[in-house]
Design a protein around this motif. Structure first.
Motif, PDB file in Angstrom:
ATOM      1  N   ILE A  85      38.527  42.671  37.667  1.00 21.17           N
ATOM      2  CA  ILE A  85      38.227  43.156  39.057  1.00 21.17           C
ATOM      3  C   ILE A  85      39.318  42.969  39.851  1.00 21.17           C
ATOM      4  O   ILE A  85      39.355  43.736  40.817  1.00 21.17           O
ATOM      5  CB  ILE A  85      37.054  41.969  39.372  1.00 21.17           C
ATOM      6  N   TYR A  86      40.005  41.921  39.706  1.00 15.09           N
ATOM      7  CA  TYR A  86      41.268  41.790  40.573  1.00 15.09           C
ATOM      8  C   TYR A  86      41.969  43.223  40.680  1.00 15.09           C
ATOM      9  O   TYR A  86      42.337  43.732  41.641  1.00 15.09           O
ATOM     10  CB  TYR A  86      42.093  40.432  40.381  1.00 15.09           C
ATOM     11  N   PHE A  87      42.491  43.441  39.582  1.00 12.43           N
ATOM     12  CA  PHE A  87      43.331  44.667  39.275  1.00 12.43           C
ATOM     13  C   PHE A  87      42.721  46.158  39.711  1.00 12.43           C
ATOM     14  O   PHE A  87      43.209  47.039  40.115  1.00 12.43           O
ATOM     15  CB  PHE A  87      43.864  44.651  37.815  1.00 12.43           C
ATOM     16  N   PHE A  88      41.511  46.069  39.438  1.00  9.88           N
ATOM     17  CA  PHE A  88      40.751  47.551  39.483  1.00  9.88           C
ATOM     18  C   PHE A  88      39.785  47.799  40.716  1.00  9.88           C
ATOM     19  O   PHE A  88      39.564  48.655  41.130  1.00  9.88           O
ATOM     20  CB  PHE A  88      39.952  47.884  38.396  1.00  9.88           C
ATOM     21  N   ASP A  89      39.501  46.554  41.439  1.00  8.40           N
ATOM     22  CA  ASP A  89      38.936  46.376  42.576  1.00  8.40           C
ATOM     23  C   ASP A  89      39.350  45.925  43.960  1.00  8.40           C
ATOM     24  O   ASP A  89      39.667  46.612  44.869  1.00  8.40           O
ATOM     25  CB  ASP A  89      37.472  45.804  42.494  1.00  8.40           C
ATOM     26  N   VAL A  90      39.901  44.654  43.746  1.00  2.68           N
ATOM     27  CA  VAL A  90      40.639  44.141  44.982  1.00  2.68           C
ATOM     28  C   VAL A  90      41.864  44.650  45.190  1.00  2.68           C
ATOM     29  O   VAL A  90      42.241  44.724  46.255  1.00  2.68           O
ATOM     30  CB  VAL A  90      40.310  42.720  44.683  1.00  2.68           C
ATOM     31  N   ARG A  91      42.662  44.625  44.181  1.00  7.81           N
ATOM     32  CA  ARG A  91      44.116  45.058  44.369  1.00  7.81           C
ATOM     33  C   ARG A  91      44.290  46.301  45.127  1.00  7.81           C
ATOM     34  O   ARG A  91      44.980  46.470  46.103  1.00  7.81           O
ATOM     35  CB  ARG A  91      45.080  44.655  43.316  1.00  7.81           C
TER      36      ARG A  91
END
Length: 104
Positions: A85-91
């Motif tokens: 989620i961090y790498f594909f949405d938040v970042r």
């Protein structure tokens, strides 16, 4: 069955365990990179993106990385999702804000 056949069967049935170990290791290393990236990002970028705070994401990624590298049963799968989620949405959203694109 002879011992060679049993050894071959044992090797074939252990392939999923090795694949899971390799995946957890790879995502754990990505989690380490995510912790570093989140820690180096400005705190106001998280607020502008409407996401959890910077320290929340650093904590989420740090705990997820520990769970992945220790291969904690069941928890490691949730940890892999959190890193994803961090790498594909938040970042990507934070990068757009920092670059001034705002998603347009």
């Amino acid at each position: 069955m002879d011992s060679t056949t049993l050894e071959t069967i044992r090797l074939i049935t252990s392939i999923p365990a090795y694949a899971q170990w390799l995946m957890f290791l790879a995502v754990g290393v990505a989690g380490i990179a995510g912790v570093v990236m989140a820690a180096m990002t400005r705190p106001d970028a998280f607020e502008a993106a409407g996401r959890q705070s910077k320290m929340a994401w650093v904590a989420i990624l740090a705990v997820s990385t520990i769970a992945l590298l220790l291969r904690l049963p069941f928890i490691a799968w949730f940890a892999a999702v959190a890193v994803g989620i961090y790498f594909f949405d938040v970042r990507p959203q934070i990068n757009n804000i920092l670059r001034g694109n705002y998603g347009w």
